[in-house]
Structures are given as structure tokens and as C-alpha cells.
Scaffold this motif. Structure first.
Motif, mmCIF file in Angstrom:
data_model
loop_
_atom_site.group_PDB
_atom_site.id
_atom_site.type_symbol
_atom_site.label_atom_id
_atom_site.label_comp_id
_atom_site.label_asym_id
_atom_site.label_seq_id
_atom_site.Cartn_x
_atom_site.Cartn_y
_atom_site.Cartn_z
ATOM 1 N N MET A 156 -24.303 -25.627 -6.145
ATOM 2 C CA MET A 156 -23.235 -24.708 -5.747
ATOM 3 C C MET A 156 -23.887 -23.730 -4.777
ATOM 4 O O MET A 156 -24.852 -23.039 -5.150
ATOM 5 N N VAL A 157 -23.418 -23.680 -3.533
ATOM 6 C CA VAL A 157 -24.087 -22.867 -2.521
ATOM 7 C C VAL A 157 -23.127 -21.957 -1.773
ATOM 8 O O VAL A 157 -21.939 -22.241 -1.671
ATOM 9 N N ARG A 158 -23.675 -20.885 -1.278
ATOM 10 C CA ARG A 158 -22.996 -19.999 -0.322
ATOM 11 C C ARG A 158 -24.078 -19.463 0.605
ATOM 12 O O ARG A 158 -24.996 -18.763 0.176
ATOM 13 N N ASN A 159 -23.994 -19.845 1.856
ATOM 14 C CA ASN A 159 -24.958 -19.425 2.876
ATOM 15 C C ASN A 159 -26.398 -19.735 2.476
ATOM 16 O O ASN A 159 -27.291 -18.903 2.593
ATOM 17 N N GLN A 160 -26.617 -20.963 2.037
ATOM 18 C CA GLN A 160 -27.952 -21.416 1.644
ATOM 19 C C GLN A 160 -28.458 -22.541 2.533
ATOM 20 O O GLN A 160 -29.368 -23.271 2.156
ATOM 21 N N GLY A 161 -27.860 -22.695 3.697
ATOM 22 C CA GLY A 161 -28.229 -23.778 4.600
ATOM 23 C C GLY A 161 -29.715 -23.850 4.891
ATOM 24 O O GLY A 161 -30.285 -24.932 4.950
ATOM 25 N N ARG A 162 -30.359 -22.723 5.056
ATOM 26 C CA ARG A 162 -31.790 -22.725 5.395
ATOM 27 C C ARG A 162 -32.661 -23.265 4.265
ATOM 28 O O ARG A 162 -33.807 -23.626 4.497
ATOM 29 N N VAL A 212 -18.033 -28.455 -13.980
ATOM 30 C CA VAL A 212 -17.199 -29.404 -14.721
ATOM 31 C C VAL A 212 -16.565 -30.403 -13.762
ATOM 32 O O VAL A 212 -16.558 -31.607 -14.017
ATOM 33 N N HIS A 213 -16.050 -29.906 -12.649
ATOM 34 C CA HIS A 213 -15.444 -30.774 -11.642
ATOM 35 C C HIS A 213 -16.439 -31.836 -11.192
ATOM 36 O O HIS A 213 -16.112 -33.022 -11.110
ATOM 37 N N CYS A 214 -17.659 -31.421 -10.919
ATOM 38 C CA CYS A 214 -18.678 -32.362 -10.452
ATOM 39 C C CYS A 214 -19.086 -33.340 -11.547
ATOM 40 O O CYS A 214 -19.329 -34.508 -11.280
ATOM 41 N N ALA A 215 -19.172 -32.902 -12.765
ATOM 42 C CA ALA A 215 -19.564 -33.795 -13.860
ATOM 43 C C ALA A 215 -18.517 -34.875 -14.090
ATOM 44 O O ALA A 215 -18.841 -35.988 -14.478
ATOM 45 N N LEU A 216 -17.238 -34.570 -13.853
ATOM 46 C CA LEU A 216 -16.171 -35.537 -14.077
ATOM 47 C C LEU A 216 -16.004 -36.525 -12.924
ATOM 48 O O LEU A 216 -15.744 -37.703 -13.158
ATOM 49 N N ARG A 217 -16.165 -36.077 -11.699
ATOM 50 C CA ARG A 217 -15.899 -36.945 -10.535
ATOM 51 C C ARG A 217 -16.793 -38.171 -10.474
ATOM 52 O O ARG A 217 -16.305 -39.267 -10.274
ATOM 53 N N PRO A 218 -18.115 -38.055 -10.593
ATOM 54 C CA PRO A 218 -18.952 -39.247 -10.421
ATOM 55 C C PRO A 218 -19.268 -39.998 -11.718
ATOM 56 O O PRO A 218 -20.160 -40.824 -11.752
ATOM 57 N N ARG A 219 -18.557 -39.722 -12.781
ATOM 58 C CA ARG A 219 -18.941 -40.285 -14.072
ATOM 59 C C ARG A 219 -18.947 -41.808 -14.098
ATOM 60 O O ARG A 219 -19.630 -42.405 -14.924
ATOM 61 N N LYS A 220 -18.229 -42.465 -13.198
ATOM 62 C CA LYS A 220 -18.226 -43.922 -13.159
ATOM 63 C C LYS A 220 -19.313 -44.487 -12.254
ATOM 64 O O LYS A 220 -19.617 -45.667 -12.321
ATOM 65 N N THR A 221 -19.900 -43.638 -11.407
ATOM 66 C CA THR A 221 -20.900 -44.122 -10.459
ATOM 67 C C THR A 221 -22.289 -43.528 -10.669
ATOM 68 O O THR A 221 -23.241 -44.007 -10.070
ATOM 69 N N GLN A 267 -25.267 -42.208 -13.527
ATOM 70 C CA GLN A 267 -25.676 -42.200 -14.920
ATOM 71 C C GLN A 267 -25.994 -40.783 -15.399
ATOM 72 O O GLN A 267 -25.748 -40.439 -16.538
ATOM 73 N N TRP A 268 -26.571 -39.970 -14.513
ATOM 74 C CA TRP A 268 -26.943 -38.594 -14.841
ATOM 75 C C TRP A 268 -26.472 -37.671 -13.734
ATOM 76 O O TRP A 268 -26.523 -38.031 -12.561
ATOM 77 N N VAL A 269 -26.062 -36.472 -14.083
ATOM 78 C CA VAL A 269 -25.742 -35.438 -13.097
ATOM 79 C C VAL A 269 -26.492 -34.182 -13.516
ATOM 80 O O VAL A 269 -26.345 -33.707 -14.629
ATOM 81 N N ASP A 270 -27.313 -33.673 -12.609
ATOM 82 C CA ASP A 270 -28.039 -32.427 -12.879
ATOM 83 C C ASP A 270 -27.238 -31.268 -12.304
ATOM 84 O O ASP A 270 -26.636 -31.391 -11.248
ATOM 85 N N VAL A 271 -27.266 -30.175 -12.990
ATOM 86 C CA VAL A 271 -26.516 -29.008 -12.554
ATOM 87 C C VAL A 271 -27.459 -27.950 -12.002
ATOM 88 O O VAL A 271 -28.048 -27.186 -12.750
ATOM 89 N N ASP A 272 -27.652 -27.971 -10.695
ATOM 90 C CA ASP A 272 -28.181 -26.831 -9.971
ATOM 91 C C ASP A 272 -29.523 -26.297 -10.463
ATOM 92 O O ASP A 272 -29.710 -25.104 -10.551
ATOM 93 N N GLU A 273 -30.453 -27.162 -10.789
ATOM 94 C CA GLU A 273 -31.777 -26.707 -11.218
ATOM 95 C C GLU A 273 -32.833 -27.262 -10.275
ATOM 96 O O GLU A 273 -32.630 -28.251 -9.595
ATOM 97 N N PHE A 274 -33.987 -26.643 -10.295
ATOM 98 C CA PHE A 274 -35.126 -27.084 -9.500
ATOM 99 C C PHE A 274 -36.163 -27.623 -10.475
ATOM 100 O O PHE A 274 -36.755 -26.871 -11.247
#
Length: 148
Positions: free
Chosen positions: A4-10, A69-78, A80-87
Motif C-alpha cells: 500500500m503506497v502513497r508517493n513511494q515511487g523512489r 482484505v481486498h488484495c487477499a481475496l482477489r488473487p486467491r485462485k492464482t 498460494q501466498w500473499v504477503d502484506v506489506d512487509e520487508f
């Protein structure tokens, strides 16, 4: 991997995409909250470099959890794992693909990791050498219950 980003392009290229590609991440979902810093240009550049990035415009203020939540639901068929915004940093040399299958066989729907919170490290501007080298000071407390 969700960001989730806002003005983080760099930071997108070095910090999120290239580093995590080396860790084994194959796909990125960038939720862009009204960026006006050419984040879209950076994403297009990375896409042309064969990084699998999907940009979603997410203009709602203070709705980060809804985006997760939106992101976790959208790719659930494609995916296997979705990471939420961690390094992730694994000094053992293992990649995410080495660790996550071990967790899957136990039926985990979620893996929590120790979290170290890095701050500005006393710097007044973004370090020239990049985020992963320049920001070295972190809060001593760890948050989380399961280390990768």
C-alpha cells in the motif's frame, strides 16, 4: 506481495520489487493511494522489465486494512501466498519459497514473523546508498510470534 503506497515511487524499485524478487517473490500488487510522485511511471518501468506488477488505484484515506482484505481475496485462485506489506530479511540465505512450503504442510493460513521497526536512523534525507543500506537503526522490541 501487497504494498500500500502513497508517493513511494523512489523506493519501489530497490526496496520492494528488486529485493523481494531476489527473495523469490513472483508477483506484486501495488495499491496506490493518490500518489503524485510518478509512482505510476516507476511501476510501468518495472513492468517493462518483466516484473509481474499489478497497480490498483486505492484512493480511500485510512482504509489500509480494507486494501489488505481486498488484495487477499482477489488473487486467491492464482496465488498460494500473499504477503502484506512487509520487508523480509532472512540472513540464513533461504528464500521465501524454501520457508513457506514447510508452513503449508501444517495447514497454516497465516505465518507471522518477527518484526523489527526501522526508523530514519538519524538521517534528515533519504540515504544516497539506498534504503536497505542507509537505514540501520531499529527499535529493540520485536513484534510477532513466529520467526521465519
Amino acid at each position: 506481495m501487497l504494498h500500500m503506497v502513497r508517493n513511494q515511487g523512489r523506493f519501489l524499485k530497490e526496496y520492494w520489487v528488486i529485493y523481494h524478487a531476489e527473495m523469490g517473490v513472483q508477483r506484486w500488487f501495488i495499491y496506490d493511494n493518490n500518489s503524485d510522485d510518478e509512482t505510476d511511471v516507476v511501476i510501468e518501468l518495472l513492468q517493462s522489465g518483466n516484473y509481474n506488477i499489478t497497480r490498483h488505484l486505492w484512493p480511500w484515506i485510512k482504509t489500509q486494512e480494507a486494501g489488505f482484505v481486498h488484495c487477499a481475496l482477489r488473487p486467491r485462485k492464482t496465488c498460494q501466498w500473499v504477503d502484506v506489506d512487509e520487508f523480509f530479511h532472512m540472513p540464513s540465505g533461504l528464500l521465501l519459497h524454501d520457508v513457506l512450503p514447510n508452513q503449508s504442510k501444517y495447514g497454516y493460513g497465516e505465518v507471522q514473523a518477527w518484526c523489527y521497526i526501522f526508523g530514519q536512523s538519524g538521517l534528515k534525507s533519504v540515504p544516497i546508498q539506498g534504503v536497505t543500506v542507509g537505514y540501520t537503526c531499529c527499535v529493540a522490541a520485536r513484534i510477532g510470534t513466529r520467526a521465519l
